[in-house]
Design a protein around this motif. Structure first.
Motif, PDB file in Angstrom:
ATOM      1  N   SER A  51       0.832  -1.211   0.000  1.00 52.46           N
ATOM      2  CA  SER A  51       0.000   0.000   0.000  1.00 52.46           C
ATOM      3  C   SER A  51       0.863   1.256   0.000  1.00 52.46           C
ATOM      4  N   LEU A  52       2.083   1.156   0.516  1.00 58.29           N
ATOM      5  CA  LEU A  52       2.968   2.332   0.537  1.00 58.29           C
ATOM      6  C   LEU A  52       3.920   2.358  -0.665  1.00 58.29           C
ATOM      7  N   GLY A  53       3.800   1.390  -1.555  1.00 60.90           N
ATOM      8  CA  GLY A  53       4.665   1.377  -2.733  1.00 60.90           C
ATOM      9  C   GLY A  53       6.096   0.983  -2.414  1.00 60.90           C
ATOM     10  N   VAL A  54       6.270   0.199  -1.354  1.00 61.18           N
ATOM     11  CA  VAL A  54       7.610  -0.259  -0.989  1.00 61.18           C
ATOM     12  C   VAL A  54       7.928  -1.523  -1.787  1.00 61.18           C
ATOM     13  N   ASP A  55       9.145  -1.589  -2.285  1.00 59.33           N
ATOM     14  CA  ASP A  55       9.579  -2.710  -3.109  1.00 59.33           C
ATOM     15  C   ASP A  55       9.874  -3.922  -2.227  1.00 59.33           C
ATOM     16  N   LEU A  56       8.877  -4.787  -2.034  1.00 58.58           N
ATOM     17  CA  LEU A  56       9.048  -6.005  -1.234  1.00 58.58           C
ATOM     18  C   LEU A  56       8.557  -7.179  -2.068  1.00 58.58           C
ATOM     19  N   ASP A  57       9.459  -8.121  -2.305  1.00 53.23           N
ATOM     20  CA  ASP A  57       9.208  -9.222  -3.234  1.00 53.23           C
ATOM     21  C   ASP A  57       8.191 -10.217  -2.654  1.00 53.23           C
ATOM     22  N   SER A  58       7.551 -10.962  -3.528  1.00 46.10           N
ATOM     23  CA  SER A  58       6.720 -12.100  -3.134  1.00 46.10           C
ATOM     24  C   SER A  58       6.392 -12.899  -4.375  1.00 46.10           C
ATOM     25  N   VAL A  59       6.465 -14.206  -4.261  1.00 46.44           N
ATOM     26  CA  VAL A  59       6.002 -15.071  -5.344  1.00 46.44           C
ATOM     27  C   VAL A  59       4.680 -15.714  -4.942  1.00 46.44           C
ATOM     28  N   CYS A  60       4.584 -16.046  -3.628  1.00 46.36           N
ATOM     29  CA  CYS A  60       3.412 -16.824  -3.199  1.00 46.36           C
ATOM     30  C   CYS A  60       2.236 -15.912  -2.871  1.00 46.36           C
ATOM     31  N   GLY A  61       2.449 -14.606  -2.925  1.00 46.14           N
ATOM     32  CA  GLY A  61       1.331 -13.695  -2.724  1.00 46.14           C
ATOM     33  C   GLY A  61       0.860 -13.655  -1.278  1.00 46.14           C
ATOM     34  N   GLY A  62       1.755 -13.940  -0.346  1.00 49.95           N
ATOM     35  CA  GLY A  62       1.401 -13.779   1.071  1.00 49.95           C
ATOM     36  C   GLY A  62       0.919 -15.044   1.734  1.00 49.95           C
ATOM     37  N   ARG A  63       1.285 -16.190   1.182  1.00 50.65           N
ATOM     38  CA  ARG A  63       0.830 -17.459   1.739  1.00 50.65           C
ATOM     39  C   ARG A  63       1.865 -18.106   2.667  1.00 50.65           C
ATOM     40  N   GLY A  64       2.956 -17.396   2.929  1.00 46.08           N
ATOM     41  CA  GLY A  64       3.968 -17.943   3.838  1.00 46.08           C
ATOM     42  C   GLY A  64       4.740 -19.100   3.251  1.00 46.08           C
ATOM     43  N   ILE A  65       4.854 -19.147   1.940  1.00 47.92           N
ATOM     44  CA  ILE A  65       5.523 -20.271   1.282  1.00 47.92           C
ATOM     45  C   ILE A  65       6.885 -19.865   0.732  1.00 47.92           C
ATOM     46  N   CYS A  66       6.936 -18.711   0.063  1.00 49.53           N
ATOM     47  CA  CYS A  66       8.122 -18.426  -0.748  1.00 49.53           C
ATOM     48  C   CYS A  66       9.239 -17.751   0.036  1.00 49.53           C
ATOM     49  N   SER A  67       8.920 -17.083   1.137  1.00 50.43           N
ATOM     50  CA  SER A  67       9.881 -16.378   2.000  1.00 50.43           C
ATOM     51  C   SER A  67      10.628 -15.255   1.285  1.00 50.43           C
ATOM     52  N   ARG A  68      10.138 -14.858   0.117  1.00 54.49           N
ATOM     53  CA  ARG A  68      10.783 -13.765  -0.604  1.00 54.49           C
ATOM     54  C   ARG A  68      10.575 -12.421   0.098  1.00 54.49           C
ATOM     55  N   CYS A  69       9.576 -12.371   0.989  1.00 52.25           N
ATOM     56  CA  CYS A  69       9.209 -11.087   1.611  1.00 52.25           C
ATOM     57  C   CYS A  69       9.849 -10.919   2.990  1.00 52.25           C
ATOM     58  N   GLN A  70      10.967 -11.613   3.223  1.00 49.81           N
ATOM     59  CA  GLN A  70      11.631 -11.494   4.528  1.00 49.81           C
ATOM     60  C   GLN A  70      12.017 -10.054   4.835  1.00 49.81           C
ATOM     61  N   VAL A  71      11.774  -9.658   6.085  1.00 53.35           N
ATOM     62  CA  VAL A  71      12.121  -8.293   6.522  1.00 53.35           C
ATOM     63  C   VAL A  71      12.817  -8.388   7.877  1.00 53.35           C
ATOM     64  N   SER A  72      13.499  -7.281   8.237  1.00 61.65           N
ATOM     65  CA  SER A  72      14.196  -7.201   9.530  1.00 61.65           C
ATOM     66  C   SER A  72      13.611  -6.040  10.320  1.00 61.65           C
ATOM     67  N   PRO A  73      12.724  -6.311  11.255  1.00 68.36           N
ATOM     68  CA  PRO A  73      12.189  -5.216  12.058  1.00 68.36           C
ATOM     69  C   PRO A  73      13.252  -4.711  13.043  1.00 68.36           C
ATOM     70  N   GLY A  74      13.266  -3.405  13.255  1.00 68.45           N
ATOM     71  CA  GLY A  74      14.185  -2.830  14.243  1.00 68.45           C
ATOM     72  C   GLY A  74      13.477  -2.709  15.588  1.00 68.45           C
ATOM     73  N   THR A  75      14.256  -2.599  16.654  1.00 71.34           N
ATOM     74  CA  THR A  75      13.640  -2.299  17.961  1.00 71.34           C
ATOM     75  C   THR A  75      14.461  -1.193  18.608  1.00 71.34           C
ATOM     76  N   GLY A  76      13.866  -0.547  19.590  1.00 71.61           N
ATOM     77  CA  GLY A  76      14.564   0.518  20.307  1.00 71.61           C
ATOM     78  C   GLY A  76      14.188   1.881  19.772  1.00 71.61           C
ATOM     79  N   ALA A  77      14.972   2.872  20.142  1.00 74.84           N
ATOM     80  CA  ALA A  77      14.662   4.257  19.790  1.00 74.84           C
ATOM     81  C   ALA A  77      15.233   4.600  18.427  1.00 74.84           C
ATOM     82  N   PHE A  78      14.435   5.262  17.627  1.00 74.48           N
ATOM     83  CA  PHE A  78      14.883   5.755  16.324  1.00 74.48           C
ATOM     84  C   PHE A  78      14.700   7.260  16.300  1.00 74.48           C
ATOM     85  N   PRO A  79      15.658   7.974  16.927  1.00 73.14           N
ATOM     86  CA  PRO A  79      15.472   9.416  17.081  1.00 73.14           C
ATOM     87  C   PRO A  79      15.267  10.109  15.728  1.00 73.14           C
ATOM     88  N   ARG A  80      15.948   9.614  14.695  1.00 72.60           N
ATOM     89  CA  ARG A  80      15.817  10.261  13.391  1.00 72.60           C
ATOM     90  C   ARG A  80      14.371  10.184  12.898  1.00 72.60           C
TER      91      ARG A  80
END
Lengths: 677, 677
Positions: free
Chosen positions: A31-60
């Motif tokens: 929805s935000l137009g971010v380039d995130l790959d997927s083959v399985c269309g969100g079915r938890g099969i292809c793992s192409r959409c792996q992301v790394s969430p951050g934690t902690g403070a992001f002052p910027r």
């Protein structure tokens, strides 16, 4: 979306927005137009959409990310991690849901449009923007009360699940569709090719198919046909292969092939068959080398010179043999690979790059795409040396192009001891200016000929001849050692003071290597070899010079030597010969097979196809064949180098000996012997 | 345009406007959107733009046309008249200029979108709106200083001179382009096909080429493959040809072919090869018959049932053999004719009509296009009788479709003396209700068998069997003559009072013709023949009845019998048998090969392709195979006819004899013998 919704910030794109709590990361990215790959269309099969969430403070970003910003691991994600593994810190973007403000990094391998870094530092990276995408869809089962074709329900599913509108398909892929749908339980992975007028279904597999799938980038040269088998997802070259062009039997150079077509009824068709058969062989070989099924090659890109372009397409090249050198078609072509007999996936499309002019083909367009003179601040000369040399000159404001008929001497043909670049061929030469003794290296051995172990190391291949880069270096070294004068005349043993200069009829030859004692050849550089190289280098120089005239410049700021030959040529030797215009030696670089690289770029980046099509229209074409100044430059460029004052950069690096064995013809050039630097 | 400019009024369109004095009529027509043909683009060559200017007072238009309203004959027009002739009153629209107010008639042959009148009074005319147009263009010569492909300059010329934007072309036509341009002195006639995503160059000729060019309308049936070779300009059928479908060796009916595909590895591919070879043979035959070069056939349209559709496209039809009868693809297809191996012009496109459902194919769609139930105010039943019967029921508000498995009995197969409709086959039968003696006609002879000269006239072919329409008439006549009862039982000689009823095992047969004295066959109608026809007609009736149920009606207002068989069937006999629902006999008509006509309409009218695609989406499909009511109707429809009260129109025209030879089974039907009307 209200102000109380979680804020999600994607890196590295920096795209951000608020999404309702519970939104999957993949959906938020879309929805935000971010380039995130997927083959399985969100079915938890292809793992192409792996992301790394951050934690902690992001002052910027002005937010603090808590541990529970994303939903806990769900069953799908857990199972994926157990069965296939997930790197620490990674989540599946389609399963993890956004519950609170979060910063999410999309690693390069999860981006569709990531960059493939090229080995050369100065080359731009290839940005992946593939024409072919794999997409898993669930297709509605047929209902005999609401009958519709399996294809129509597949197209509806692709529209609903992937936004692919107006899908088309040909008989070849339609024939495979019903089996795949039933075997996959109404779930299939589609290869959808979106580069032509409408998205096209080019292959289909039952259920989830992870790939890899491949593309073929083909550089169809007059002498050699080279291809790269590329992974369409990663952009990696999985295998490369080359083959001699079987059309050589119809003529070594392009014009003799055009003549063959003109003189023999059915000659053009015969050459078309020969080259298509060779392309088929090459495809089979490269697939065998990579140990893949050729049916997984889902598209191809072809670059070639105009004559090969026409012959591959089945068009008689006769018009290319005479002014005004009219191409039958110059624009880019979108065909089925099967139309030229390429044995890839049955429905694989083929993209043929546009030609620039009757003598400047799709290969030159590919070089322009790869080396991008149109994006250069420096005035850049790009030379692709082959049987014909294609020359580009330009910068951001303007690009000119021409072709120059260098003939095959640079490829080792028409040279007395010449041979193609292959093991056993002399490729590097040095001649001591004091002793006039040579040393050399041959392809397939890292030792110089005067180093211990050389004889043993080359015993297998022998020393069989001299290749294009070897003859360039040999003659340039002969010139620097005072064995050849500026007019190209090889001196006698007395004139130059070495017994390696042997009389040969009324001229002389330099003995580079005598293998006759062990049954090998005597390898010499003869007077006619020097003359052949003089003709070739004069043609090349005159072409470059003509473009410089047209551009209104006396100097270029950068020289790129493209082509397999350009990759092995020594800039200093090239400049001593006067092959290329003067340029600081550190600004002379090799681009390797730039035409093949251009083909790869077009294969991986669909926007690059539009780019090269637009660039080709903008390039100003200069026709050397009818340009009187070309002849003038050609004649004037005969000397080695033709005029010292034209090479200030060279003069700073190299001091050349007396210009002539005939004192009466002596010029202003100094007589001091240079020392090796 | 000012109020003082001449006013031009075109008839019959009535389009009018003012144009500057001196405007050629063709240019005025174009600017006013008047349909005025031209191939040469106004060069005075093609004469397609002929017009008839009026003179005198036109009170309805409020103008008076003077003799000098159009410019005098110019040299081009004079030369054309001398060399080729021009009918009195005709001018060349491209040469004659408008000088004063004028009324100009565009005769039908000068209109691109004119109508081709069909022979049947009730059939709608075919409006020409061709996908393929011939257009003469002057192409810029190549300029080596501004190099561009010949194709690109041709495309620019077509855009500038004809408004054709975005032309594309494939290798096959590109290969012919350069020769044509040079032979024609940079003037060529192009065939431009505008029905797909982009206008496509499909053929090119040097200079002005007047045609004719052709299209092929193919009706690929299970048993017979028929094609019409049509003039794309005039819409006329130039030749028709038919061929037995060679797939018959894999199975007489569709389902046995599907079984063959399922039971034999490679069976589907084998049948694909067989039918493509046959299509090639048919093309060659029809071109030979018309004495034309097949390369002048510039496009084709294909209609066929779903199984033939899949096999022709190279798709395994296995799914069509079992519920839910899923088609691989149901939509219309735009292919290259070469993709299914059709040997037409190398770049000829092929349009395949959409299929309606798994049992109701593109042939039924073509029938719907031809017979247009969706444009009918009357509730119309369209029956295309073949091995499978396709049935359409509808009017302007709604159209339903189904397919009914009638089997091959209606085509003379599975009938003891049955044969295909060919010379020597009995096609018409009458039985005198008093004497029970038959008379008949055979194909290839206009005489009845009891007329003088019949024996001589049929000596060549002999009397070889009975075809589908013959067996229908024979059994209906037997019913009317009291030889068969309503249950389909053939009576004994004693019961019916004629020695022509011969015992055959435990049943009886009617001797229609005994040729054994002269070595010919004895042609009888046996009890099992009657049973086969009962099964076939029950299936047909049940299908129609199912659609009537679905529509919620008890009667139809019009019945159209389509197909070659439908063309020969007698409505009265069909209704006596109970093949079709009751309908006033004068409202039962034959449409001939309506599927072939639909193919011709789609060939000549590109808008009709969109129309049939939209219609097919709107048609409500009814699947007989799983509909319990179909079985009920089928069983109930076994009698001949199955229930007198269901046929009020028939009862008004025909009085049937006692319903049963078994008095115990006698019903309410009267016993009075009808007299011939």
């Amino acid at each position: 979306m209200s102000e109380t919704d979680p804020l999600v910030i994607f890196t590295p794109s920096g795209k951000r927005g608020r999404v309702p709590a519970g939104t999957p990361v993949l959906a938020a990215a879309r929805s935000l137009g971010v380039d995130l790959d997927s083959v399985c269309g969100g079915r938890g099969i292809c793992s192409r959409c792996q992301v790394s969430p951050g934690t902690g403070a992001f002052p910027r970003h002005g937010i603090t990310v808590t541990q529970d910003a994303l939903s806990p691991w769900n069953a799908v994600e857990e199972r994926y991690r157990e069965k296939r593994g997930l790197a620490a810190g990674r989540r599946l973007g389609c399963q993890a849901r956004i519950e609170a403000d979060v910063v999410i990094d999309v690693p390069p391998e999860s981006q569709v449009h990531r960059q493939v870094v090229r080995k050369r530092a100065e080359a731009r990276a290839i940005t992946l923007d593939p024409a072919t995408r794999l997409q898993l869809v669930e297709v509605a089962e047929p209902d005999m009360h609401e009958p519709s074709g399996d294809f129509e329900r597949l197209a509806a599913a692709l529209a609903a699940q992937w936004g692919v509108e107006g899908l088309v398909a040909g008989p070849a892929v339609l024939a495979a569709l019903q089996g795949a749908l039933r075997k996959g339980g109404w779930s299939v992975t589609c290869a959808v090719h979106s580069a032509g007028a409408a998205p096209e279904l080019t292959a289909v597999w039952p259920g989830y198919f992870a790939g890899p799938v491949y593309g073929l980038a083909i550089d169809l040269g007059s002498t050699t046909i080279a291809a790269h088998l590329c992974d369409l997802h990663s952009g990696e070259v999985r295998a490369s292969a080359g083959l001699m062009n079987p059309q050589i039997r119809f003529g070594e150079d392009l014009m003799s092939r055009v003549s063959y077509a003109m003189m023999n009824a059915g000659g053009a068709a015969e050459m078309t068959r020969a080259v298509r058969t060779a392309l088929g062989t090459l495809t089979a070989e490269i697939a065998a080398e990579a140990e893949i099924d050729p049916a997984l090659i889902l598209e191809a890109v072809l670059v070639c010179n105009p004559v090969m372009h026409h012959l591959a397409l089945g068009i008689d090249p006769a018009e290319l043999g005479q002014a005004p050198f009219a191409l039958a078609v110059s624009g880019a072509l979108n065909l089925a690979a099967s139309e030229i007999g390429l044995p890839l996936a049955p429905a694989a499309p083929l993209y043929v790059l546009p030609c620039i002019a009757g003598h400047v083909g799709a290969d030159a367009a590919a070089v322009a795409l790869s080396e991008a003179p149109d994006r250069s601040d420096e005035l850049m000369l790009v030379v692709d040396v082959g049987t014909n040399a294609e020359i580009l000159l330009g910068n951001r404001s303007r690009v000119l192009a021409c072709s120059s008929p260098t003939g095959p001497a640079f490829e080792g043909a028409q040279i007395s001891s010449g041979q193609r670049a292959a093991p056993g061929a002399i490729e590097r030469v040095e001649i001591d200016p004091a002793t006039k003794e040579p040393r050399f290296r041959v392809i397939g051995c890292d030792l110089w000929s005067d180093e211990p172990g050389f004889a043993e190391a080359t015993a297998g291949t022998g020393i069989t001849g001299i290749c294009g880069s070897g003859i360039i270096e040999a003659i340039a070294e002969m010139r620097m050692a005072g064995l050849v004068d500026a007019g190209g005349l090889i001196g006698s043993a007395e004139q130059a003071g070495t017994a390696r200069l042997l009389p040969e009829g009324r001229t002389h030859a330099y003995l580079l290597h005598d293998g006759s004692a062990s049954g090998g050849p005597r390898i010499t550089v003869t007077q006619s070899d020097v003359r052949a190289i003089q003709l070739a280098k004069s043609a090349l120089y005159a072409g470059a010079r003509l473009l410089m005239d047209q551009m209104g410049v006396e100097r270029v700021e950068r020289v790129v030597l493209a082509g397999a030959f350009g990759a092995h040529i020594s800039p200093r030797h090239a400049m001593v010969l006067g092959m290329i215009p003067d340029c600081p030696l550190d600004k002379v670089t090799s681009a390797g097979n730039a035409a093949g690289t251009g083909a790869r770029i077009a294969l991986h980046n669909v926007a690059a196809r539009r780019e090269v099509e637009a660039l080709v229209r903008r390039i100003v074409k200069v026709e050397t064949a009818v340009e009187p100044r070309f002849q003038e430059h050609f004649v004037a460029a005969n000397a080695i180098p033709h005029a010292t004052d034209a090479f200030p950069s060279l003069a700073a690096a190299v001091t050349l000996p007396a210009p002539s064995f005939n004192a009466a013809r002596g010029g202003a050039e100094g007589g001091r012997r240079r020392r090796r630097g």
